[in-house]
Write a protein that holds these residues in place. Sequence first.
Motif, PDB file in Angstrom:
ATOM      1  N   THR A  97       0.854  -1.344  -0.262  1.00 49.78           N
ATOM      2  CA  THR A  97       0.114   0.110   0.190  1.00 49.78           C
ATOM      3  C   THR A  97       0.832   1.364   0.102  1.00 49.78           C
ATOM      4  O   THR A  97       0.649   2.260  -0.757  1.00 49.78           O
ATOM      5  N   ALA A  98       2.043   1.330   0.644  1.00 48.86           N
ATOM      6  CA  ALA A  98       2.670   2.532   1.081  1.00 48.86           C
ATOM      7  C   ALA A  98       3.549   2.775  -0.320  1.00 48.86           C
ATOM      8  O   ALA A  98       3.344   3.972  -0.655  1.00 48.86           O
ATOM      9  N   VAL A  99       3.944   1.770  -1.130  1.00 48.68           N
ATOM     10  CA  VAL A  99       4.676   1.887  -2.287  1.00 48.68           C
ATOM     11  C   VAL A  99       3.670   2.203  -3.360  1.00 48.68           C
ATOM     12  O   VAL A  99       3.947   3.091  -4.077  1.00 48.68           O
ATOM     13  N   ASN A 100       2.717   1.490  -3.451  1.00 47.81           N
ATOM     14  CA  ASN A 100       1.828   1.592  -4.518  1.00 47.81           C
ATOM     15  C   ASN A 100       1.093   3.050  -4.698  1.00 47.81           C
ATOM     16  O   ASN A 100       0.689   3.566  -5.563  1.00 47.81           O
ATOM     17  N   SER A 101       0.818   3.571  -3.318  1.00 47.32           N
ATOM     18  CA  SER A 101      -0.026   4.735  -3.291  1.00 47.32           C
ATOM     19  C   SER A 101       0.793   5.846  -3.659  1.00 47.32           C
ATOM     20  O   SER A 101       0.263   6.999  -4.229  1.00 47.32           O
ATOM     21  N   VAL A 102       2.295   5.689  -3.562  1.00 44.68           N
ATOM     22  CA  VAL A 102       3.129   6.844  -4.079  1.00 44.68           C
ATOM     23  C   VAL A 102       3.340   6.969  -5.483  1.00 44.68           C
ATOM     24  O   VAL A 102       3.077   7.793  -6.323  1.00 44.68           O
TER      25      VAL A 102
END
Length: 290
Positions: A97-102
């Motif tokens: 989620t953290a990587v994909n959101s960026v």
Amino acid sequence: MNGAMLFVVAVLMLGLGLGLTVEDFRRVRHYRLTIAAALACQLLVLPLLCFAIVSVLGLPPVPAVGMMLVAASPGGPLAGVYSHLFGGDVAFNLTLTAVNSVLSVVTLTAITNLSLAHFLPAQEGIGLHGGEIVQVFAAVLVPIAVGMAVKAKWDRFAKQAERVFRVISGLSLAALIASGFASNLSPLIDNVTTVFPAVVAFALVSLTTGYWAGRLTRAGRGPSIAAGMEIGFHNAALALTIALSLTDDLALAVPASIYGITIMIVAAGFGFLLNRVLAPQADATPSTAG
């Protein structure tokens, strides 16, 4: 985007940020190969599969763009909940989620504009351009950073605030949907029967693709289930917000509306099938190679 739409996006992202830490980004090193495979599926493979689905099923241009908006959106907040319920690795969900959101700030803009250019070439001026792209960046990244900063300094407060923001974002989104759909029920009803098969097909494809991204990279059962849920639960709320901001044609928002409900049912069936039939004894040990 108008102020109301930006507010909804910002609230959604602030709530997400309140649940993230810097360690969620650092954890990438433990799942390098699987994260890379999952992101490739989320950002490239699934938009292409979604394009194939809407083309084969012959969706009208406007709901076809709406489907592409769903495909381009990052994982939704319920992915971690379903992952936990069906034995997935929730830490992996947070990392992805953290990587994909960026990354999705860039890919969502690109896929939205490419879809509009392909399916609605005659409607010039519709899309995310210039200042709107900057607004998307600000509405997504800044609230996430603020939420993470709050969590880092006041963790207990962040946990309580996260629940509050989920309620606020849900109510805000519901108000926008109600105000728009109340006076335009006909487009919604007309498009449900054509969009629903595409939504179900895409939900199944998303969940299955995510799960096998984990299995084929030997991540183990937990991360594989987490990848399936994270990639399967596209953020329908974000897709819906953008759809409502682009045009007054509510057919664009129908796919996200239907997907947001359908994925919860399909994902429950998918998780039950994995746990009871397909892979109840699958290896639960993740691989950190890569």
